[in-house]
Design a protein around this motif. Sequence first.
Motif, short mmCIF file in Angstrom:
data_model
loop_
_atom_site.label_atom_id
_atom_site.label_comp_id
_atom_site.label_asym_id
_atom_site.label_seq_id
_atom_site.Cartn_x
_atom_site.Cartn_y
_atom_site.Cartn_z
N ARG A 13 -1.96 35.98 -47.40
CA ARG A 13 -1.74 36.05 -48.60
C ARG A 13 -1.42 34.64 -49.03
N LEU A 14 -0.53 34.05 -48.43
CA LEU A 14 -0.41 32.56 -48.77
C LEU A 14 -1.40 31.60 -48.91
N LEU A 23 7.89 33.44 -53.05
CA LEU A 23 8.24 33.73 -51.49
C LEU A 23 9.68 33.27 -51.53
N ALA A 24 10.47 34.38 -51.18
CA ALA A 24 11.86 33.81 -50.91
C ALA A 24 12.35 34.05 -49.60
N ILE A 45 9.17 28.03 -44.76
CA ILE A 45 8.06 28.25 -45.06
C ILE A 45 7.66 27.68 -46.49
N PRO A 46 6.39 26.76 -46.38
CA PRO A 46 6.30 26.03 -47.77
C PRO A 46 6.13 26.89 -48.95
N GLY A 47 6.73 26.35 -49.82
CA GLY A 47 6.84 27.07 -51.25
C GLY A 47 7.88 28.17 -51.46
N ALA A 48 8.80 28.36 -50.43
CA ALA A 48 9.74 29.30 -50.58
C ALA A 48 10.92 28.92 -51.25
N VAL A 49 11.60 29.48 -52.12
CA VAL A 49 12.85 29.24 -52.83
C VAL A 49 13.87 30.01 -51.95
N TYR A 50 15.03 29.58 -52.15
CA TYR A 50 16.27 29.91 -51.26
C TYR A 50 16.91 31.20 -51.94
N VAL A 51 17.47 32.32 -51.49
CA VAL A 51 18.25 33.02 -52.14
C VAL A 51 19.23 33.49 -51.40
N HIS A 52 20.53 33.26 -51.92
CA HIS A 52 21.81 33.34 -50.98
C HIS A 52 22.45 34.55 -51.16
N LEU A 53 22.63 35.36 -50.13
CA LEU A 53 23.43 36.72 -50.06
C LEU A 53 24.63 36.82 -50.84
N GLY A 135 2.74 28.32 -37.89
CA GLY A 135 2.95 27.95 -39.32
C GLY A 135 3.74 26.85 -39.47
N GLU A 136 3.28 26.08 -40.62
CA GLU A 136 3.96 24.93 -40.84
C GLU A 136 5.52 25.28 -41.53
N SER A 137 6.25 24.34 -41.61
CA SER A 137 7.67 24.27 -42.20
C SER A 137 7.65 23.05 -43.25
#
Length: 284
Positions: A13-14, A23-24, A45-53, A135-137
């Motif tokens: 998919r990516l 991507l979260a 993961i490249p392109g991911a945004v961060y979502v804080h609990l 997978g790359e980071s």
Amino acid sequence: MVKFISVNELKERLSGGQQSYVLADCRFLLNDPAAGEAVYAAGHIPGAVYVHLERDLSGPKRPDGAGGRHPLPDPSKLAVRLGSLGIGNGTTVIAYDDQGGAYAARLMWLLQWLGHDGERLIAAGGFAAWQASGGESSAAVPSPAAVQFTPHVQEGLAVDAAYVRERIGRSDVTIIDSREAPRYRGEIEPIDPKAGHVPSAINRFWKEGFDEDGMLKPARSQLERFAGLAADDEIIVYCGSGVTATPNFFALQSAGFTNVKLYAGSWSDWISYEGNAVATGEEE
């Protein structure tokens, strides 16, 4: 409905050129609220945004404990935050964490609660599976274009303590405690000030709904886990604070149960009310 995908499907998919997904990264530790954001900054993961609990997926805690350790966020504020991450009502959202999928599932449940009608996917195995697959980071933080998210709250999905209290003991209602069995039985309680469970609740530990690869077990296996429940019964799931019950919520939905609700404040909310009864041991 939420779908769990393998790391190979995630890679497909990516790399498939689809531009309309977000991507979260939902990594988080209850005993160290800064840890998830720190590991995200170190590599994700490249392109991911961060979502804080606690900052994004929960509202402010109340001094009296009502609402639990992770109260539901204000729908309008959550919608603004989602929009700032590039998530609109129809956006495909792919989420991952490193705690078995529970924090990703919290995001997905909130999206369903707000009336999100796009595709919702959880990457089985999370960041560890991604790394193990080669997978790359990346440490780069993306800057997504803000979009509009209009909340349409699905009122029937979340219930409170008063609602649960009225349904204790009803033959057409099943209350499910999603925590580990010793916490359910009241033998230990490492987080909240009281041990035990909501009277009449049965115990189905949320992690038992997954296979060794972190994929949600098929409907047949979920029906075995929840044997004895009628498809049209009202089912209320809870945990410690409304996070790890969400995988059971989706497990039940995947097995065809249509009247599933989340007690959002869960155990940490239940014990904040002095008059609420507390049960220990096993239920018949």
